[in-house]
Motif scaffolding. Structure first.
Motif, mmCIF file in Angstrom:
data_model
loop_
_atom_site.group_PDB
_atom_site.id
_atom_site.type_symbol
_atom_site.label_atom_id
_atom_site.label_comp_id
_atom_site.label_asym_id
_atom_site.label_seq_id
_atom_site.Cartn_x
_atom_site.Cartn_y
_atom_site.Cartn_z
ATOM 1 N N SER A 171 2.657 5.195 2.308
ATOM 2 C CA SER A 171 1.781 4.041 2.573
ATOM 3 C C SER A 171 1.973 2.953 1.527
ATOM 4 N N VAL A 172 2.092 3.356 0.247
ATOM 5 C CA VAL A 172 2.295 2.373 -0.826
ATOM 6 C C VAL A 172 3.625 1.669 -0.657
ATOM 7 N N LYS A 173 4.631 2.423 -0.319
ATOM 8 C CA LYS A 173 5.953 1.831 -0.125
ATOM 9 C C LYS A 173 5.925 0.813 1.022
ATOM 10 N N GLN A 174 5.259 1.196 2.088
ATOM 11 C CA GLN A 174 5.171 0.290 3.239
ATOM 12 C C GLN A 174 4.399 -0.981 2.855
ATOM 13 N N HIS A 175 3.364 -0.839 2.073
ATOM 14 C CA HIS A 175 2.574 -1.979 1.627
ATOM 15 C C HIS A 175 3.416 -2.929 0.762
ATOM 16 N N GLU A 176 4.190 -2.364 -0.127
ATOM 17 C CA GLU A 176 5.023 -3.193 -1.003
ATOM 18 C C GLU A 176 6.084 -3.950 -0.223
ATOM 19 N N SER A 177 6.555 -3.331 0.850
ATOM 20 C CA SER A 177 7.583 -4.009 1.651
ATOM 21 C C SER A 177 7.024 -5.259 2.317
ATOM 22 N N LEU A 178 5.724 -5.252 2.565
ATOM 23 C CA LEU A 178 5.093 -6.413 3.202
ATOM 24 C C LEU A 178 4.647 -7.448 2.180
ATOM 25 N N SER A 179 4.424 -7.013 0.959
ATOM 26 C CA SER A 179 3.972 -7.934 -0.080
ATOM 27 C C SER A 179 5.161 -8.645 -0.704
ATOM 28 N N LYS A 180 5.109 -9.973 -0.709
ATOM 29 C CA LYS A 180 6.246 -10.760 -1.202
ATOM 30 C C LYS A 180 6.035 -11.289 -2.618
ATOM 31 N N LYS A 181 4.812 -11.196 -3.132
ATOM 32 C CA LYS A 181 4.536 -11.827 -4.416
ATOM 33 C C LYS A 181 4.295 -10.826 -5.540
ATOM 34 N N TYR A 182 3.973 -9.590 -5.188
ATOM 35 C CA TYR A 182 3.743 -8.606 -6.243
ATOM 36 C C TYR A 182 4.164 -7.240 -5.744
ATOM 37 N N LYS A 183 4.296 -6.336 -6.693
ATOM 38 C CA LYS A 183 4.507 -4.945 -6.328
ATOM 39 C C LYS A 183 3.600 -4.074 -7.179
ATOM 40 N N LEU A 184 3.343 -2.856 -6.679
ATOM 41 C CA LEU A 184 2.404 -1.959 -7.340
ATOM 42 C C LEU A 184 3.139 -1.067 -8.344
ATOM 43 N N LYS A 185 2.517 -0.908 -9.486
ATOM 44 C CA LYS A 185 3.092 -0.021 -10.496
ATOM 45 C C LYS A 185 2.939 1.428 -10.054
ATOM 46 N N LYS A 186 3.765 2.297 -10.664
ATOM 47 C CA LYS A 186 3.673 3.710 -10.301
ATOM 48 C C LYS A 186 2.354 4.313 -10.786
ATOM 49 N N GLU A 187 1.763 3.690 -11.846
ATOM 50 C CA GLU A 187 0.454 4.174 -12.288
ATOM 51 C C GLU A 187 -0.581 4.087 -11.144
ATOM 52 N N PHE A 188 -0.426 3.030 -10.352
ATOM 53 C CA PHE A 188 -1.350 2.891 -9.221
ATOM 54 C C PHE A 188 -1.180 4.063 -8.248
ATOM 55 N N THR A 189 0.053 4.386 -7.942
ATOM 56 C CA THR A 189 0.307 5.471 -6.992
ATOM 57 C C THR A 189 -0.205 6.785 -7.554
#
Length: 1997
Positions: free
Chosen positions: A1581-1599
């Motif tokens: 789910s996180v990976k899919q979310h990041e693919s849609l986000s163009k301005k930021y990405k989530l750190k692994k700490e978040f996951t």
């Protein structure tokens, strides 16, 4: 002489003679009183055949009766005998006085009594026959005699042949012989008079046939002249032998003699008082002219009047010779009517009294002779009116107005009855007359009376009766004869009698309306009216009060002046017309020629509808006014009143005296009079008087001659009528010009006369109402009209207009206002505060005495007096304002003309400016001077609104202000219109109007109404059309046009309710579009608002167009089309019709077709133009609304038939009105209308939407929303039924699976659910088809039916899936279960063997227990050596292990130890979890000002600023964009906002919960694979979310933190479930639980006290106990959930109701942390709230829960007991053993309990099944009793043992819905279906600051509501982007915005305002922002208390 057999005729009465006697009916037979049995017959020598019988009828029309022959004994037998016709039989029934007759015309059954009295001849025996003997007939006369046959006395049997076609009558004639003329032409009496020679009369019944009736005539004429002693016995015998239907008293018309007076005394003396009920007077005449004065003769003779009174007013007229068949036919009809009136009883022998009794009666009775002895005229006042009264009563009964005297109300005829015929039946005359009159159809007085069907068929039969051509000379020039059917009917009802009968029977309000409509029809009006019931002369002044006349006069200089006056005030000359004696010329016709020769102003003898008899018009004085038009063709130069006295003026002294006294000119129409004629005295007086007199001589041919000054005579005979009329006109004008004699007539002056009764004076309610109105008007004395409203009605003036302006600004904040004050809510609150202050000023302002009197009068209990008061007030106000208004209008016209002339010259000078200023000044004065009843009601409405707003009563108001709407509602019910829209302020007083409608509903009930509205240009006749259509009284005169909108109720009659589906038509009249407004406020926008409002309200809208040219109405058409287009967009579907008024030729079909074509083209053209403004692509008008150009366009003729002011209404106009009305009602019959509540909501919705600029965008259909909410509540009930039923089905199938049935099929589940599904579908069908709002519900029917179907399928599929999983688990455990059963059997057998082996060792229980424990441990160890023990698990070790495979161990361990993951679902910021993909482009996410600042900051600071909280980024700024800004090419595709992080967490949490639900930890035990599945889900789910986000990405700490957060949730669940699994599956634990059972069994075997059966029974019960308990728990959970849902208020209805109680709970607790959870994680909060409510219910209802639990326990016990008996019976029938019994037993309980076979060892040794049944039953009872007793309190119930607990059941029910939240304010979508079609919506949004919205570039939190913002001109930055989106186009902000429907709404919940103020600091701390600057909290918000906040929830949610 031919003889008949003796048996030809049986006598029915006592007859004279024996069986061989022959009777001669024509002979005169008499008896000697001294010798009763010796009849003597006298016969004159005159042979009756010498005088042939002649009548004025044709041969086919009459059967002649024999003439009377007075015979002597010598000549009697010379007469041929009468032969009795065998075709005619009579049947008699003496036992019944009620007589039934079947008449061939009326079909009413009668049974007639005998009428022939047979007498014997001289040659026959003189003895009296006994009953039953027969008489022989005499020889019959020749062709002119109709033989008659007698009948039997005996009653007819059932086979008797009775001829009902010819019904017989017996009549007795008495009176003076001078009143009749005997002769062969006399149809009734014949040739000879009664012989009076032998000292007593010879009374012989004669047989006659008249009008198909055999009439037996007893001639007693002249009997009163003989001493009555000798004739007593003869009369007595006569009465004994005949039952007499009527006594006919013949009197010579106009010549009442002493003999006549003696006749009635003689009759009363001989026959008794009761005979008067059977008496009818027949007035005879020699010349027909005498008939015309019959009524006058009766009125002028008091003795005659008293005589007639004795006979109850029954009289008839006939020629003296009695030779007219038509008159005698009518007489027979009246006799039949008399018979009916006497209850079908005749005068009988029982009524006959002895002479002594008669004498005694006579002494007590006042005789006619006594009356005669009084002076003539002394009884005029008391008796003169009886004739008129009786005639009037007969007329009223005839036209079916009986019982209606002064009771006929206006409301009885203000009904939509469709009557279009030009002719009608008599019984419909009144209804049709009034309906046509109400529609201003002057043909109401030209109605024709229809023949009934039988008359029509009779006429056809007569026309076809003979093929004989006949004699042309005789038929053409012979004496005219009437057709038989004409002779059988009464004269037609005179239509003026219909008018006056209605007038007399009408209530005063209907009278007034009638006279007003008569005036509009240019008919003469009743001025002086003799009341036939009281004999008083009435002056109906009240009826003239609403009539106005306008005229123009030319002075000597040629200047034309206009006048407009109410007629009761008009001072005019009056010309009085009257006649003396009979004249040949028609006075009324002469007068018409003077006033308007093209119109019958006065009804005359030659008018259609006239007849020769008239009852109610004599003595009536009618008045009409001639109004000049200011043309040279005017007949009179001034307005002149013409009065017409009907009837002979000599007979109406009072009226004549009044008229001649008040007239300016007297006009008398005279016949040739003798000098000594009584009338000449009056003429001489007129001639001597100075007043002009014109004598019109009907028998003279002289030209106009002035006999002396002012005295003229004009001959009428044989002269040119035009010349005569001109001479009369000239004479009248000369008389009027005579200034010294000319007086002026004024209606009100007549009220001062003492000789007449004035309705306004004698009607107490009327004069009391007038007094109150005058008291109010006295307060206006000497006041400037233009200042009255301001001083007397302060609430509706400037204050109300200021409030309206502020209210509009509230909905439409201008851009300038927004720049000046960027805080929209503060600005709005400021305006609301100012509006409230205005309301306070209104509320504190003094109520004027004027208004106080009005309100007090309205509050009176005397309702009639109140209505009079309102009518009077309207009349007096019109009178008060008319003169001033007229002058102002004249000024306005002058100023307007000046401005127009200057415009034509293109003058732009100061003169033009000054002219326009002056025009505006006059316009304002005109508006201020307009003052009527509607303004008073408007003031009361504002008093109510102000008091309602400040919640305080007005100080001077003596009662509570809440009663005011009820007073207005009463006015509406009484027929007064109510102002719907204030025309001056162009505003709807919504609070007042809705309150009045609520009061109306309270008084009438929830009635259905069909709303008919009208639109059109100013002065196009809209109000006139509605008034004519429904008899309403919308203002159409008094110098005022309709302003604003008014509504009025029209009740649907009971007869129409069979065709229509509503109770009332609610008519809405409106001001004209494109009006020349007085205050200069006319704008296209106003017209659009009015059109949209009216079209939206109406079920049908009439578009009224003046003229035929569509080009001239182009603007109007575009406005109308645009209004309908808006209705379509908001899903309202009214219909419309176009009405073209003032069309020159409505009959020209081709021309109309061309007009329709042009209209269609213009409508389509306007549709395209309107579509551009409304932003749609519609091209054709038919695409906007269902419209048929052929049927939905009506063409109306011109209103007037000629040129006003004397022109009557065009009858074609009335016909067009009728056709339109029929079309409207035809279309309305297909509609159910709407309820009054729905109409009230519709007003509210339309007006609130119109206040906003974008109507379509702003419209909110409250009714539809409310209906949808109710539907969702029902849907909740239906889904609950399905869900709860499925839970029970699940329990059943789980038991089946546990009991070994490991296959479940879909059809089994469907079968189990079928009944519930059918019930739900039936409930749905009933709801959608029977609910009061079914028309609205139909749009959602398909969707909800699909949803129920899908839910049912989902439940079946879901249950099947769970059952399949249970089956698989059962299969997986099969080996374990088999082994367990094997172990149980081993333990059973070993325990038994050990017990038996130790039985005789004498061990005590302690030793025995030690032995058992040793062996038990050995057995369990032996049996479980192959089964390793189940262990607990270390959850976090597994998590660390799996996570370390993906991430560094140290990082994972660090995150776990820091516990940062726990609040990850809602924390103050996520900035530590993300990195920007392109920092250099960060300015894209901030404003240009921020970009400059951010360029100096570090990357970390930028991140921190952007990511403080996702909701802040969602709307990173609200700003006012100045100038233009370049929009990006793809505005809808935005960079993902960190706000979506929270959405991501919610979605992943939801998926994790699904994984946990599917995990079979409770059945299979814990497995680390579940953790692996959760981790994979998060990462994916996180990976899919990041693919849609163009301005930021989530750190692994978040996951990692998110995984740890979710695993922590799973840990709690998995640990509990795994514990349950170990307890259920570890054999050691299992056997440990079973040890006590085996120990008990072991002891029983050891002791040997019980049989094997006892022991096994107890063992079986111990096995049953846990199964029963589990089933009880499962059922209790379902029962409790259902009980909780019905009893816990929060859990009733649907999800919105649950949310309301959650908000209440939050407010009560005031826990900010819970608020934050509710705002950001509502689903979790909802679940927790439900759990809390369930827990609270456990606490409060513990005894009830305990009872439910114990009840279920008893139910399961009974089920098991029944299964025991059933198994015993079945096995015994098959001779089975214990094992077979156990199999049958467990099979019976397969669906109820979990209980497998073979768990009780070998039962084959049990043979005595009855004993097993008994022992097991006792054991079970004991076990259940112990179990029942063990549950002493709620604490003993372990609710978690339920398969599904009540809170879980309820959570499943309520939380399977939509949880999408508003992107602005976080409000939750209220739709009950997850993934529902259509937009998300919520009734009430919140202020956006709750979600952390703030102004861009500041730390200022927002306080605005999204429902306010979407109506503003502000912008927002979607998703923290640099792009701006106008709030009005918020859907362009992106995907989540586009799916929401947010409509402008100013009814936001005060709850959230209170919340922001209460938790301001908490919110500021949580979001690290402040409510300041543009987000400053308005001061007004802080006034809200928690109590008000909670009350607002109940009010709005």
């Amino acid at each position: 002489m031919d003889q008949l057999d003796d048996n030809v005729m049986d006598t029915s009465l006592e007859s004279y003679g024996d069986s061989g006697d022959v009777m001669d009916i024509s002979s005169v037979s008499y008896r000697n009183p001294n010798d009763v049995n010796s009849p003597v017959a006298h016969q004159n020598t005159d042979d009756p055949m010498d005088n042939p019988y002649v009548t004025d009828q044709e041969a086919d029309d009459i059967v002649a009766a024999p003439p009377v022959a007075h015979q002597n004994p010598d000549t009697m037998m010379d007469n041929p005998p009468v032969k009795h016709d065998e075709k005619y039989t009579e049947n008699f029934n003496y036992d019944n006085d009620d007589i039934d007759v079947t008449d061939s015309t009326t079909k009413v059954e009668f049974q007639m009594q005998p009428t022939s009295v047979p007498f014997t001849s001289l040659d026959q025996d003189l003895g009296v026959n006994t009953p039953g003997t027969s008489n022989k007939a005499c020889e019959e006369y020749k062709d002119n005699v109709k033989p008659v046959e007698g009948g039997s006395e005996t009653k007819p049997n059932g086979n008797a042949n009775i001829d009902y076609m010819d019904s017989d009558l017996t009549v007795a004639l008495f009176g003076s012989s001078d009143a009749v003329q005997f002769g062969c032409d006399n149809i009734l009496l014949g040739e000879k008079q009664l012989c009076l020679s032998a000292g007593f009369p010879m009374i012989i019944p004669l047989e006659r046939k008249i009008s198909e009736h055999h009439v037996s005539v007893i001639n007693m004429i002249g009997s009163h002249e003989i001493d009555h002693e000798p004739q007593d016995h003869v009369i007595g015998q006569l009465v004994n032998e005949n039952e007499i239907h009527a006594f006919i008293f013949v009197v010579r018309l106009g010549q009442l003699t002493d003999a006549d007076k003696m006749s009635i005394e003689w009759l009363q003396r001989i026959f008794g008082d009761r005979v008067l009920s059977f008496v009818m007077i027949v007035f005879t005449y020699e010349q027909e002219e005498e008939c015309d004065t019959t009524i006058d003769d009766l009125k002028n003779n008091s003795v005659l009047e008293q005589l007639l009174k004795k006979c109850e007013g029954r009289y008839h007229t006939s020629s003296k010779i009695m030779n007219k068949q038509s008159e005698l036919t009518a007489l027979v009809d009246r006799i039949k009517q008399l018979f009916t009136d006497n209850n079908q009883r005749c005068y009988t022998r029982e009524m006959y009294s002895s002479p002594r009794d008669l004498q005694n009666s006579a002494e007590k009775e006042v005789s006619i002779g006594d009356t005669i002895a009084q002076p003539l005229g002394s009884l005029v006042l008391t008796d003169k009116g009886e004739i008129e009264k009786m005639c009037a009563k007969q007329l009223i009964d005839r036209i079916h107005l009986e019982g209606k005297h002064q009771k006929l109300r206006t409301v009885d005829f203000l009904k939509p009855i469709v009557q279009s015929q030009e002719s009608c039946a008599e019984e419909e005359l009144v209804s049709v007359f009034l309906q046509k009159l109400m529609m201003m159809d002057y043909r109401a007085r030209c109605l024709k009376i229809k023949e009934n069907s039988e008359q029509h068929h009779a006429r056809q039969r007569n026309n076809d009766s003979s093929e004989d051509v006949g004699d042309a000379f005789y038929n053409i020039f012979g004496k005219a004869t009437k057709l038989s059917e004409d002779t059988n009917k009464l004269d037609a009802v005179h239509l003026m009698d219909v008018q006056m009968a209605v007038f007399h029977c009408a209530h005063s309000f209907l009278k007034q309306l009638m006279v007003t409509k008569l005036s509009q029809c240019q008919y003469a009006l009743p001025l002086l009216v003799p009341n036939p019931f009281t004999q008083e002369i009435e002056f109906p002044l009240w009826t003239f009060r609403q009539i106005n006349k306008s005229w123009k006069t030319i002075d000597n200089t040629g200047q034309i002046s206009s006048k407009f006056q109410p007629v009761y005030k008009a001072k005019t000359p009056m010309v009085a017309f009257f006649r003396f004696g009979p004249v040949t010329s028609s006075k009324s016709q002469l007068m018409n020629s003077l006033i308007n020769e093209k119109h019958n102003t006065f009804f005359h003898r030659n008018c259609p509808g006239s007849s020769r008899t008239r009852v109610l018009m004599d003595g009536v004085v009618e008045i009409a006014w001639y109004c000049p038009s200011g043309e040279t063709t005017d007949r009179f130069t001034h307005c002149v009143a013409f009065c017409n006295l009907h009837g002979d003026a000599g007979a109406h002294e009072t009226q004549l005296s009044i008229l001649t006294k008040m007239a300016s000119v007297n006009v008398a129409i005279l016949p040739q009079l003798d000098k000594n004629d009584k009338s000449m005295t009056r003429i001489q007086n007129f001639y001597s008087d100075s007043k002009p007199l014109i004598c019109l001589l009907s028998d003279s041919d002289s030209a106009l001659t002035e006999m002396r000054e002012g005295k003229y005579k004009i001959g009428l005979k044989d002269r040119n009528q035009s010349v005569v009329f001109e001479e009369i006109r000239s004479a009248i004008n000369n008389g009027l010009l005579s200034t010294e004699s000319c007086s002026f007539f004024k209606l009100e002056d007549m009220a001062k006369l003492s000789s007449i009764r004035v309705d306004e004076v004698t009607d107490e309610d009327c004069w009391k109402g007038k007094e109150a109105a005058l008291r109010m008007m006295s307060l206006l004395k000497d006041k400037d009209l233009t200042e009255i409203k301001e001083s007397f009605m302060p609430c509706q003036g400037k204050l109300w207009h200021q409030w309206c302006q502020k209210n509009k600004e509230l909905y439409r904040p201008t851009l300038g206002e927004l720049h000046k004050e960027s805080n929209i809510e503060k600005n709005k609150s400021s305006k609301k505060s100012k509006m409230l202050k205005i309301r306070e000023l209104q509320q504190t302002s003094d109520i004027s005495q004027f208004i106080l009197i009005f309100i007090q009068k309205l509050n009176s209990q005397a309702r009639k007096e109140v209505v009079y008061f309102l009518k009077w007030l309207g009349i007096l106000l019109d009178d008060y304002t008319s003169e001033c208004l007229s002058a102002l209008h004249h000024q306005y016209d002058e100023k307007w003309s000046t401005v127009l002339n200057l415009k034509k010259k293109h003058d732009r000078s100061q003169q033009m400016t000054a002219a326009q200023v002056e025009l505006e000044r006059v316009s304002e004065k005109l508006q201020a001077a307009t003052f009527g009843l509607e303004h008073i009601l408007r003031e009361i409405g504002q008093i109510y609104e102000s008091c309602s707003s400040v919640k305080k009563n007005k100080k001077d108001l003596l009662f509570n202000f809440t009663s005011l709407p009820g007073l207005a509602a009463e006015m509406m019910i009484s027929g007064f219109p109510l102002e719907l829209m204030d025309g001056d302020a162009a505003h709807v007083p919504l609070i007042w109007v809705t309150a009045v409608l609520d009061a109306l509903i309270q008084k009438l009930g929830e009635k259905r109404v069909y709303v008919l509205s009208v639109l059109g240009i100013q002065s196009s006749g809209k109000s006139t059309m509605l008034n004519a259509m429904f008899g309403l009284q919308f203002a159409v005169s008094a110098g005022r046009c309709t302003r604003g909108a008014f509504m009025q109720l029209v009740r649907v009659s009971e007869e129409m309710k069979t065709k229509l589906k509503f109770d009332y038509i609610l008519v809405v009249d409106t001001e004209g579009l494109r009006a020349l407004e007085l205050a200069g406020r006319s704008t296209r926008n106003h017209d659009n608002e009015m059109a949209t409002f009216v079209v939206g309200l109406g079920n049908m809208t009439l578009i009224n167009i003046f003229g035929e040219n569509p080009v001239e109405i182009q603007d109007i058409l575009q406005i109308v089309v645009q209004a309908f287009m808006r209705m379509k967009k908001v899903k309202l579907s009214p219909s419309c019709m176009f009405v073209h008024q003032n069309v020159s030729d409505v009959t020209a079909g081709e021309k109309n077709m061309e007009g329709r074509r042009r209209l269609q083209e213009k409508l389509d053209e306007m549709t395209k133009l309107a579509a551009k403004e409304e932003d749609c692509d519609t091209e054709f008008f038919s695409d906007v609304i269902a419209f048929d150009i052929q049927n939905d366009v009506k063409y109306f003729a011109q209103l007037w038939e000629g040129s006003p002011p004397m022109a009557p209404p065009n009858p074609d106009y009335s016909k067009n009105i009728q056709e339109l009305k029929e079309t409207i009602l035809s279309k309305a019959s297909n509609s159910s209308g709407i309820t009054m509540s729905q109409f009230r909501m519709r007003i509210n919705d339309l007006w609130n939407a119109l206040l906003n600029e974008n109507f379509v965008f702003s419209f909110k259909n409250t009714l539809e929303i409310a209906t949808y909410r109710r539907l969702e509540t029902k849907y909740s009930d239906w889904t609950w039924s399905l869900r709860s039923a499925m839970l029970s089905v699940e329990d059943k199938f789980y038991n089946r699976i546990d009991n070994g049935n490991i296959k479940v099929h879909d059809h089994e589940l469907l079968t189990e659910m079928k009944n519930t599904k059918d019930q739900v579908e039936k409930a749905m069908l009933s709801y959608f088809e029977e609910d009061k709002d079914k028309e609205i519900l139909c749009q959602w029917r398909g969707r909800f039916e699909t949803r129920i179907k899908e839910l049912h399928e989902d439940l079946v599929k879901g249950t099947k899936r769970k059952l399949d999983e249970a089956t698989e688990q059962k299969k997986a455990r099969e080996k374990v279960d088999k082994k367990r059963t094997e172990y149980e059997n081993k333990l059973f057998n070993r325990s038994k063997e050990l017990a038996l082996s130790l039985r005789n060792t004498g061990m005590d229980e302690h030793m025995l227990n030690g032995e058992f424990d040793t062996m038990w441990s050995k057995w369990v160890t032996e049996m479980t050596e192959d089964c390793p023990p189940l262990k607990d698990f270390n959850f976090w070790d597994d998590v660390m292990k799996i996570l370390s495979e993906h991430y560094e161990f140290t990082l994972v361990n660090e995150r776990l130890n820091q516990t940062n993951f726990k609040p990850i679902d809602y924390q103050s910021g996520y900035c530590d979890y993300i990195t920007l993909k392109h920092l250099k482009n960060s300015n894209d996410t901030v404003s240009s000002e921020e970009a400059g600042k951010n360029s100096k900051k570090s990357k970390k600071e930028v991140l921190k600023q952007i990511m403080m909280f996702p909701a802040q980024i969602l709307m990173s700024g609200i700003e006012y964009v100045k100038g233009t800004q370049k929009q990006p090419e793809n505005m809808d595709v935005h960079a993902d906002c960190p706000y979506t992080i929270m959405e991501l967490i919610d979605k992943i949490t939801e998926k994790t919960e699904m994984i946990m639900d599917k995990a079979l930890v409770g059945k299979s035990g814990y497995n680390a694979s579940y953790i692996q599945e959760i981790i994979e889900c998060v990462k994916k789910s996180v990976k899919q979310h990041e693919s849609l986000s163009k301005k930021y990405k989530l750190k692994k700490e978040f996951t990692i933190d998110l995984i740890l957060y979710l695993c922590d949730i799973a840990r709690q669940t998995f640990t509990e479930l795994h514990k349950e699994f170990i307890e259920a599956n570890d054999p050691r634990i299992y056997f440990g639980k079973q040890k006590s059972q085996y120990w008990n069994m072991f002891k029983n075997f050891y002791k040997g006290a019980a049989t094997t059966t006892n022991i096994l029974s107890e063992f079986i019960c111990s096995k049953l106990e846990p199964s029963i308990l589990q089933a009880v728990y499962n059922k209790t959970a379902i029962d409790l959930a259902a009980r909780m849902r019905s009893e816990i208020q929060a859990l009733r209805e649907n999800r919105p109701n649950l949310e309301k109680h959650i908000l209440k709970s939050l407010a009560e607790k005031e826990d900010f942390g819970q608020y934050i959870e509710y705002i950001h994680n509502p689903r979790r909060h909802f679940k927790q709230f439900i759990k809390n409510e369930v827990d609270r219910y456990y606490t409060e209802q513990n005894s009830m829960i305990l009872n439910i639990f114990k009840g279920n326990l008893r139910e399961k016990q009974q089920i098991v007991s029944n299964a025991v008996k059933a198994a015993t019976g079945e096995v015994k029938s098959q001779s089975g053993d214990g094992n077979m019994w156990f199999r049958c037993f467990t099979t019976a309980l397969t669906d109820e309990l979990k209980l497998t076979e073979n768990s009780c060892g070998d039962l084959s040794e049990i043979k005595d099944l009855d004993f097993l049944d008994e022992v097991l039953g006792d054991s079970l009872k004991e076990k259940m009793t112990n179990l029942h007793d063990s549950f002493t309190s709620i604490n003993n119930i372990k609710i978690k043992m339920c398969r599904k607990t009540p809170d879980e059941i309820l959570i499943d029910h309520f939380c399977q819905c939509c949880w999408v939240q508003c992107p602005f304010c976080k409000a939750i979508c209220t739709n009950t279906m997850k993934g529902h079609p259509g937009d998300h919506c919520v009734p009430f949004h919140r202020n956006d600051g709750l979600n952390g919205w703030h102004f861009r570039g500041t730390t200022n939190l927002a306080v605005d509501f999204c429902t306010t913002l979407v109506a503003s001109d502000t912008f927002f930055h979607p998703n923290s982007s640099g792009y701006v989106v106008p709030y009005k186009k918020y859907r362009k902000g992106g995907r989540k915005y586009a799916k929401w429907s947010i409509t402008p709404d100013h009814t936001e919940l005060p709850y959230w305002k209170w919340f922001v103020c209460r938790f301001q600091e908490d919110l500021e701390m949580y979001y690290s922002k402040k409510f300041q600057g543009g987000g400053e909290i308005p001061y007004e918000w802080r006034r809200y208390t928690k109590k008000e906040a909670l009350e607002s929830l109940d009010k709005y949610m």
